[in-house]
Design a protein around this motif. Structure first.
Motif, PDB file in Angstrom:
ATOM      1  N   ARG A   1     -13.704   1.973   4.053  1.00  0.00           N
ATOM      2  CA  ARG A   1     -13.492   1.220   2.585  1.00  0.00           C
ATOM      3  C   ARG A   1     -14.438   2.944   2.029  1.00  0.00           C
ATOM      4  NH1 ARG A   1     -15.241  -3.984   0.442  1.00  0.00           N
ATOM      5  NH2 ARG A   1     -16.687  -3.715   2.325  1.00  0.00           N
ATOM      6  N   TYR A   2     -12.894   3.070   0.638  1.00  0.00           N
ATOM      7  CA  TYR A   2     -13.696   4.546   0.134  1.00  0.00           C
ATOM      8  C   TYR A   2     -14.304   4.260  -0.541  1.00  0.00           C
ATOM      9  CZ  TYR A   2     -10.172   7.860   2.314  1.00  0.00           C
ATOM     10  OH  TYR A   2      -9.520   8.326   3.063  1.00  0.00           O
TER      11      TYR A   2
ATOM     12  N   ASP B   1     -14.230   4.074  -4.318  1.00  0.00           N
ATOM     13  CA  ASP B   1     -13.536   3.139  -4.912  1.00  0.00           C
ATOM     14  C   ASP B   1     -13.967   1.104  -4.987  1.00  0.00           C
ATOM     15  OD1 ASP B   1     -11.883   3.167  -3.462  1.00  0.00           O
ATOM     16  OD2 ASP B   1     -10.518   4.025  -4.658  1.00  0.00           O
TER      17      ASP B   1
ATOM     18  N   TYR C   1     -11.436   0.614  -1.910  1.00  0.00           N
ATOM     19  CA  TYR C   1     -10.308   0.180  -1.505  1.00  0.00           C
ATOM     20  C   TYR C   1     -10.550   0.763   0.063  1.00  0.00           C
ATOM     21  CZ  TYR C   1      -5.183   0.397  -0.272  1.00  0.00           C
ATOM     22  OH  TYR C   1      -3.815   0.081   0.203  1.00  0.00           O
TER      23      TYR C   1
ATOM     24  N   ALA D   1      -9.300   1.304   3.623  1.00  0.00           N
ATOM     25  CA  ALA D   1      -7.759   2.250   3.543  1.00  0.00           C
ATOM     26  C   ALA D   1      -7.672   1.676   5.326  1.00  0.00           C
ATOM     27  CB  ALA D   1      -8.472   3.567   3.803  1.00  0.00           C
TER      28      ALA D   1
ATOM     29  N   ASN E   1      -8.429  -1.529   8.614  1.00  0.00           N
ATOM     30  CA  ASN E   1      -8.666  -2.709   8.631  1.00  0.00           C
ATOM     31  C   ASN E   1      -8.937  -3.067  10.223  1.00  0.00           C
ATOM     32  OD1 ASN E   1     -10.022  -5.496   8.503  1.00  0.00           O
ATOM     33  ND2 ASN E   1      -8.823  -5.851   7.004  1.00  0.00           N
TER      34      ASN E   1
ATOM     35  N   GLN F   1      -0.546  -0.911   5.926  1.00  0.00           N
ATOM     36  CA  GLN F   1      -1.495  -1.744   5.214  1.00  0.00           C
ATOM     37  C   GLN F   1      -3.355  -1.648   5.590  1.00  0.00           C
ATOM     38  OE1 GLN F   1       0.196  -5.042   3.244  1.00  0.00           O
ATOM     39  NE2 GLN F   1       0.939  -3.906   1.700  1.00  0.00           N
TER      40      GLN F   1
END
Ligand SMILES: Nc1ncnc2c1ncn2[C@@H]1O[C@H](COP(=O)(O)OP(=O)(O)O)[C@@H](O)[C@H]1O
Ligand SMILES: [Mg+2]
Lengths: 303, 217
Positions: free
Chosen positions: B10-11, B13, B15, B17, B19, B212
């Motif tokens: 998880r970045y 921010d 998000y 990226a 999972n 995704q």
């Protein structure tokens, strides 16, 4: 292993020289600034060293007067002569009999009237002694020793100039220390900023090097070399400035000293002091670079 | 050689990226990583070289858990890997030779060894005649080959390429792919990320597909 190490350090060394030469004006200016800054405290130090060594010479060597008791006899005088000859602190001495002292006094203007009316010579026999050391402590100690000799009424020495000289040297040392501290901080600050700018312009190189496995010490190394080498060259500049200053002053001194008849010339830094100056200036540059690297490199993290 | 267990990224921010990724690449294997732009391919490759750190999960490279790697050990991990970056990361103030020299200087190789290794790497990618050129004077394909030379010059056991055929014509792309195949044939583990499906049409190698942030079956 050692060869790889040498290769790496040799490479960085030449890279640093290349960098210094590739921006000649900037490098020269920095070196001149460092040289001037370092030459101020070092120059004062050199003058003090010279002052100290000149004052140690016999032209100014301190003298003490030993006044004997008024009833001192020939044997007492001989005894003292012998003691003075045996004392290692005494460079040379001179006996002044009371008749000679009175005669000298009568020669002095203004006193003739008084002295001619004296019934009896009130002056004591005296010795004038030149001592080896000129520190107030050493003179005090010698005075105490001589005061204990039973034939001596009173030992007097002109402590004022010794103390003045000593105070002057103390002040000089303080000024040197203060200047050296302040200007060292200035040099560190200059180097800090120089390296900060270098790091900014080498952002890409640092980032890429980190990405392909450079350690922090690998990345730090060229900047530390740069600081140390520029510091060293600054030290050489300071040395040259002082050498030039002394050369110039000696030319003036020769003219001045011609009028008197003794040899007086200023000496440059001793070999040890010169090496200390260069090592210290290299260390200052290194330290400025080290602090700069420590506070700027971590900001560059690749992603 | 490379193994991911329950890896998520998880970045800052927020998000996510990647999972819950599980994957394993054997030594000497050549594997493609595909997926649309934004699927998380670059993120996955960066995790392997500890350029990004995982939010959770374990990543093991040659038996070493790199999620727990200390900062001081990261350079040594990166030296085991040859990385071809999506944005090249070339030094534009140095010529071709010096760009390829950099990994050797970093890895403290000996002087006489360096020159011959750089020439050998440049020879493999066909840039020997351009060793004095500056990167700015190279074509897109030549720059890509320069990146490859720099990635292999220190003979890493793992080669990672992020979009190595990015904007190249088909002929050039095929050349580049042939180079990777030849590195793989001498035992290097190769991992290539690409969004270009045409490149994978007739490959015999394993293809992992990211959608995704998740690995598709
Ligand atoms: N440093 C970052 N900070 C925040 N989001 C990022 C960062 N890097 C990548 N991302 C996001 O993560 C997702 C995956 O990116 P990336 O791994 O580059 O995908 P790909 O390489 O497959 O195109 C994208 O949506 C991207 O916007
Ligand atoms: Mg990408």
């Amino acid at each position: 292993m050692i060869r790889a190490w040498l290769t790496q350090h040799g490479f960085v060394f030449f890279l640093t020289l290349k960098r210094l030469i590739s921006t000649p004006v900037t490098s020269l200016l920095s070196v001149v600034v460092m040289g001037i800054a370092l030459s101020l405290p070092t120059g004062i130090y050199v003058l003090m060293e010279n002052l100290q060594s000149i004052s140690g010479q016999s032209i100014n060597s301190p003298q003490m007067s030993l006044f004997l008791k008024s009833d001192a006899k020939k044997e007492d005088i001989d005894k003292i002569k012998q003691r003075l000859e045996e004392n290692s602190q005494v460079v040379d001495f001179q006996f002044v009999p009371k008749d000679v002292a009175l005669h000298q006094l009568q020669q002095s203007n203004g006193l003739t009237d008084i002295t001619t009316h004296l019934v009896r010579n009130p002056l004591p026999d005296a010795f004038i002694v030149h001592t080896l050391e000129n520190t107030p402590e050493a003179l005090d100690q010698l005075q105490t020793v001589m005061q204990k000799w039973s034939e001596i009424e009173y030992v007097q020495f002109d402590s004022a100039w010794v103390e003045r000289m000593s105070a002057l040297l103390k002040l000089g040392r303080f000024v040197v220390l203060m200047l050296a501290t302040l200007l060292s901080i200035a040099i560190i600050a200059i180097m800090f900023n120089t390296i900060r700018l270098q790091i900014l312009t080498k952002r890409d190189e640092i980032e890429i090097s980190k990405l392909i496995g450079a350690t922090d010490s690998f990345i730090r190394r060229p900047f530390l070399y740069f600081g140390a080498i520029q510091g060293l060259v600054g030290g050489v500049a300071a040395w040259a400035i002082i050498a030039f200053g002394i050369e110039t002053m000696n030319k003036e001194l020769i003219e001045l000293v011609k009028l008197y008849s003794f040899d007086l010339s200023l000496k440059h830094l001793s070999l040890e002091d010169s090496i200390s100056l260069l090592l210290f200036s290299a260390w200052l540059g290194w330290l400025g670079a080290r602090l700069s690297v420590a506070s700027h490199l971590w900001q560059i993290e690749p992603n | 050689m490379i193994s991911f267990k329950n890896v998520s990224k998880r970045y800052p921010d927020g998000y996510v990226a990647l999972n819950n990724i599980d994957l394993s690449v054997e030594p000497g294997e050549m594997v493609f990583l595909t997926g649309h732009s934004g699927a998380g391919k670059s993120t996955l490759l960066k995790l392997i070289a500890a350029i990004e750190r995982p939010t959770s999960g374990t990543i093991t490279i040659s038996g070493q858990n790199i999620a727990q790697l200390k900062l001081g050990a990261i350079p040594y991990l990166r030296r085991k890997i040859g990385f071809i970056f999506q944005d090249h990361k070339l030094l534009f103030d140095r010529n071709v030779f010096d760009n390829v020299l950099l990994p050797l200087q970093i890895g403290s190789f000996e002087n006489h060894m360096m020159v011959s290794r750089v020439r050998a790497a440049l020879d493999k990618v066909g840039l020997l005649k351009k060793e004095k050129s500056m990167p700015i004077a190279l074509s897109g394909g030549e720059r890509q080959r320069l990146c490859i030379a720099r990635a292999v010059v220190h003979r890493p056991s793992i080669l990672i390429a992020d979009e190595p055929t990015g904007n190249l014509d088909v002929d050039y792309a095929r050349d580049i792919m042939a180079m990777f195949t030849s590195f793989n044939q001498v035992g290097v583990t190769v991992l290539i990320a690409t969004h270009d499906a045409s490149l994978l049409e007739d490959t015999q190698h394993r293809v992992l597909s990211l959608k995704q942030g998740k690995l598709a079956a």
